[in-house]
Design a protein around this motif. Structure first.
Motif, PDB file in Angstrom:
ATOM      1  N   PHE A 409       0.831  -1.205   0.000  1.00 18.40           N
ATOM      2  CA  PHE A 409       0.000   0.000   0.000  1.00 18.40           C
ATOM      3  C   PHE A 409       0.865   1.254   0.000  1.00 18.40           C
ATOM      4  O   PHE A 409       0.595   2.203  -0.750  1.00 18.40           O
ATOM      5  N   GLN A 410       1.890   1.278   0.845  1.00 14.70           N
ATOM      6  CA  GLN A 410       2.755   2.461   0.881  1.00 14.70           C
ATOM      7  C   GLN A 410       3.469   2.660  -0.450  1.00 14.70           C
ATOM      8  O   GLN A 410       3.638   3.791  -0.915  1.00 14.70           O
ATOM      9  N   TYR A 411       3.882   1.557  -1.052  1.00 14.54           N
ATOM     10  CA  TYR A 411       4.549   1.651  -2.359  1.00 14.54           C
ATOM     11  C   TYR A 411       3.587   2.202  -3.404  1.00 14.54           C
ATOM     12  O   TYR A 411       3.945   3.089  -4.193  1.00 14.54           O
ATOM     13  N   ALA A 412       2.352   1.698  -3.392  1.00 16.02           N
ATOM     14  CA  ALA A 412       1.342   2.184  -4.345  1.00 16.02           C
ATOM     15  C   ALA A 412       1.059   3.664  -4.121  1.00 16.02           C
ATOM     16  O   ALA A 412       0.874   4.428  -5.075  1.00 16.02           O
ATOM     17  N   ARG A 413       1.044   4.082  -2.857  1.00 18.96           N
ATOM     18  CA  ARG A 413       0.783   5.495  -2.546  1.00 18.96           C
ATOM     19  C   ARG A 413       1.900   6.392  -3.065  1.00 18.96           C
ATOM     20  O   ARG A 413       1.647   7.492  -3.586  1.00 18.96           O
ATOM     21  N   LEU A 414       3.151   5.923  -2.942  1.00 14.24           N
ATOM     22  CA  LEU A 414       4.261   6.703  -3.480  1.00 14.24           C
ATOM     23  C   LEU A 414       4.194   6.793  -5.005  1.00 14.24           C
ATOM     24  O   LEU A 414       4.429   7.855  -5.593  1.00 14.24           O
ATOM     25  N   LEU A 415       3.874   5.669  -5.647  1.00 15.15           N
ATOM     26  CA  LEU A 415       3.740   5.687  -7.108  1.00 15.15           C
ATOM     27  C   LEU A 415       2.613   6.613  -7.537  1.00 15.15           C
ATOM     28  O   LEU A 415       2.710   7.291  -8.569  1.00 15.15           O
ATOM     29  N   ALA A 416       1.542   6.653  -6.744  1.00 17.22           N
ATOM     30  CA  ALA A 416       0.385   7.494  -7.087  1.00 17.22           C
ATOM     31  C   ALA A 416       0.721   8.978  -7.030  1.00 17.22           C
ATOM     32  O   ALA A 416       0.027   9.797  -7.649  1.00 17.22           O
ATOM     33  N   SER A 417       1.771   9.330  -6.282  1.00 16.39           N
ATOM     34  CA  SER A 417       2.153  10.744  -6.203  1.00 16.39           C
ATOM     35  C   SER A 417       2.683  11.255  -7.536  1.00 16.39           C
ATOM     36  O   SER A 417       2.724  12.461  -7.769  1.00 16.39           O
ATOM     37  N   HIS A 418       3.071  10.326  -8.419  1.00 18.44           N
ATOM     38  CA  HIS A 418       3.521  10.720  -9.769  1.00 18.44           C
ATOM     39  C   HIS A 418       2.288  10.801 -10.675  1.00 18.44           C
ATOM     40  O   HIS A 418       2.120  10.013 -11.600  1.00 18.44           O
ATOM     41  N   ASN A 419       1.396  11.756 -10.390  1.00 21.12           N
ATOM     42  CA  ASN A 419       0.107  11.765 -11.080  1.00 21.12           C
ATOM     43  C   ASN A 419       0.169  12.246 -12.524  1.00 21.12           C
ATOM     44  O   ASN A 419      -0.856  12.372 -13.182  1.00 21.12           O
TER      45      ASN A 419
END
Length: 574
Positions: A409-419
């Motif tokens: 989840f944390q990894y996905a959240r970091l990737l999501a910051s690259h919107n």
């Protein structure tokens, strides 16, 4: 010029025999090599103590770290020589317990080659202490040796040596472990033949362990006992397996004493829970740097289990575990320094030990390090570093499913910051669905996955509408969005359902290719593969898929998309 074998023999016959054996087995049995060199290191320290008549109590039974410490204080070796002794101990511990660090055979082989180099340095140091008047010519030449497999088999079969039989058993046990590590996505992993193959390797291991156990080989008694407990010969032999491990523990085997410690600590195998007995056996195992024993003693002394609480002893055992190179001990020591418990708070020291544990892929350490990086508490580390650490935590073989899900989840959240980056958003969505499924769609983490997924899919649709990505990136994003999420943007609970739908779509497209014109087929592919883009385009130009089999079309020929226009007035302008 003296070679390395002569150098080892000059220290003592036992040292020479250990070093030769380590060299012979290094390539095929690196774990055996590492354990043998650790034993050689202890013999070297004892030989120096004997030659210099150093007043060290009970050198024959003293722990290796104590011997290295005392020898270092009395002889003042160079930092290189001192490090070589410590490295032989640490690397030997890794060879004895590779499962605690998750080390595979390739890593153990690298450790073995490094340990052999450290061994030569340690032998040179010992020679200068034992024979101070004998000048040692440098450099020491390295003698080639034959492979140890043939010699090991000869010793096990013809000479019936228990130690050789034991290591043949370890060889087959390692083969079974390697098979068990076959990825689950590999179809072979689920075949009956594959399961049978693993069982056969374990039976071979059991055969050799049993032969060595009949000669009262302590380590073989333990391994044979573990396989019997795992019902390798049936339910009726489980009690015999427990008895074998207790016999091995009475012979002083560290693995067996650690196991018996857990038996008494948890009350296993019909034994009553007994913290006093547990502590006694853990202390015997800890004298040989056994990782779980050191860790358990740290816990028991902190809680006062099996005797009075002793926070300082708890810290000392944890420190010893960390210095021996065990990742769990390194992680626990980092907690002591971070919280300022028993020792003065030292953030730099805490981060150093945490990084060492993370370098060995300890899942808890990886997750903690990633959190600290995200909180900007690790100098010189960025969010990109946190992404890499979380990815390693997700893929760590010994990570518990709950921790793997939190890391995902944390990894996905970091990737999501690259919107503004479609590939990273696509990866984020993919990971969120897997995380949601891993949590069975229930709980706080699953709900967090749902909320973040809706935001991620919103960004994905926006980038698709803006054509921010290559055709391949857009299709990949649409596939994830359409096959692994429902219409509201909620992840599906079973990835297999999405894969079935995707497979059906691909089969339909394969069949359509046989009777549709190339142009119409491309449109059908886009409709199926990128429906969001197709719907938003409403007849506007959309990315076209390249069909490598299509022949060249003249500009005045009819357009292959069947629009009725010439190619130069239709698709040639797109």
């Amino acid at each position: 010029m003296m070679n390395d074998l002569d150098l080892a023999q000059s220290i003592s016959d036992d040292v020479g025999a250990k070093f030769l054996l380590a060299k012979e087995v290094a390539e095929e049995y690196p774990g055996y090599c590492l354990v043998t060199l650790r034993g050689m290191c202890k013999l070297v320290c004892q030989r120096i103590i004997e030659a210099l008549n150093l007043a060290i109590p009970n050198p024959k039974t003293a722990e290796l770290d104590t011997l290295i410490h005392e020898v270092s204080i009395r002889t003042k070796p160079s930092s290189r020589c001192k490090d070589a002794l410590h490295q032989l101990r640490r690397l030997g511990n890794k060879g004895a317990h590779p499962e605690d660090g998750g080390f595979n055979n390739e890593q153990l082989l690298d450790f073995a080659r490094s340990a052999l180099s450290h061994a030569v340095t340690a032998l040179q140091f010992a020679h200068t202490q034992i024979f101070p008047s004998a000048e040692l010519n440098a450099p020491i030449s390295i003698s080639p040796v034959d492979s140890g497999m043939k010699a090991l088999c000869y010793r096990a079969t013809i000479r019936e040596e228990a130690d050789a039989q034991y290591w043949l058993g370890k060889h087959f046990l390692a083969k079974a472990a390697a098979l068990e590590e076959t990825p689950e996505e590999n179809a072979r992993h689920h075949s009956w033949l594959f399961v049978h193959e693993i069982a056969e390797e374990k039976k071979k291991a059991n055969y050799w362990f049993r032969l060595a156990a009949h000669q009262e080989h302590a380590a073989a008694l333990y391994e044979h006992g573990r396989l019997l407990i795992d019902r390798i010969e049936g339910e009726q032999y489980v009690a015999m397996g427990v008895n074998n491990i207790f016999r091995s523990a009475n012979e002083g085997n560290a693995e067996a004493n650690a196991y018996v410690g857990h038996v008494f600590y948890h009350g296993l195998h019909d034994q009553p829970q007994d913290f006093v007995e547990a502590r006694k056996h853990f202390e015997i195992a800890a004298s040989e740097d056994h990782p779980s024993a050191l860790t358990m003693l740290g816990v028991m002394y902190l809680r006062g289990e099996g005797g009075p609480a002793n926070p300082q002893a708890a810290f000392d055992y944890t420190r010893k575990s960390a210095e021996a190179g065990y990742p769990t001990g390194q992680f626990n020591l980092s907690v002591y320094y971070w919280n300022g418990e028993i020792v003065e708070k030292n953030t730099a020291e805490a981060l150093d030990w945490l990084s060492k544990a993370a370098d060995q892929n300890l899942p808890d350490a990886l997750f903690a390090l990633a959190e600290l990086i995200q909180d900007e508490l690790v100098p010189g580390k960025s969010l990109a570093d946190a992404e890499g650490v979380l990815a390693r935590c997700m893929n760590a073989e010994n990570a518990e499913s709950s921790l793997r899900s939190k890391a995902a989840f944390q990894y996905a959240r970091l990737l999501a910051s690259h919107n503004d980056q479609l590939p990273k958003l696509t990866s984020s969505a993919d990971i969120l669905q897997r995380c949601y499924e891993g949590e069975d769609g229930e709980g706080e983490l699953a709900q967090a996955c749902v909320e973040l997924a809706k935001l991620v899919l919103g960004h994905i649709k926006k980038l698709i509408a803006m054509r921010q990505g290559t055709a391949e990136e857009i299709v990949a994003a649409e596939w994830i969005a359409n096959f692994f999420f429902d219409g509201s943007g909620k992840p599906i609970r079973k990835r297999s359902v999405g894969l079935d739908k995707l497979g059906q779509t691909m089969r339909e497209l394969s069949e359509a290719k046989n009777h549709l014109s190339p142009g119409l087929y491309e449109r059908r592919v886009l409709e199926k593969a990128a429906p969001i883009l197709t719907a938003q385009s409403k007849g506007k130009n959309v990315p076209r898929l390249v069909c490598s089999s299509r022949s060249k079309v003249g500009r005045n020929d009819p357009c292959p998309c069947n629009s009725g226009k010439k190619f130069k007035h239709c698709c040639d302008n797109r």
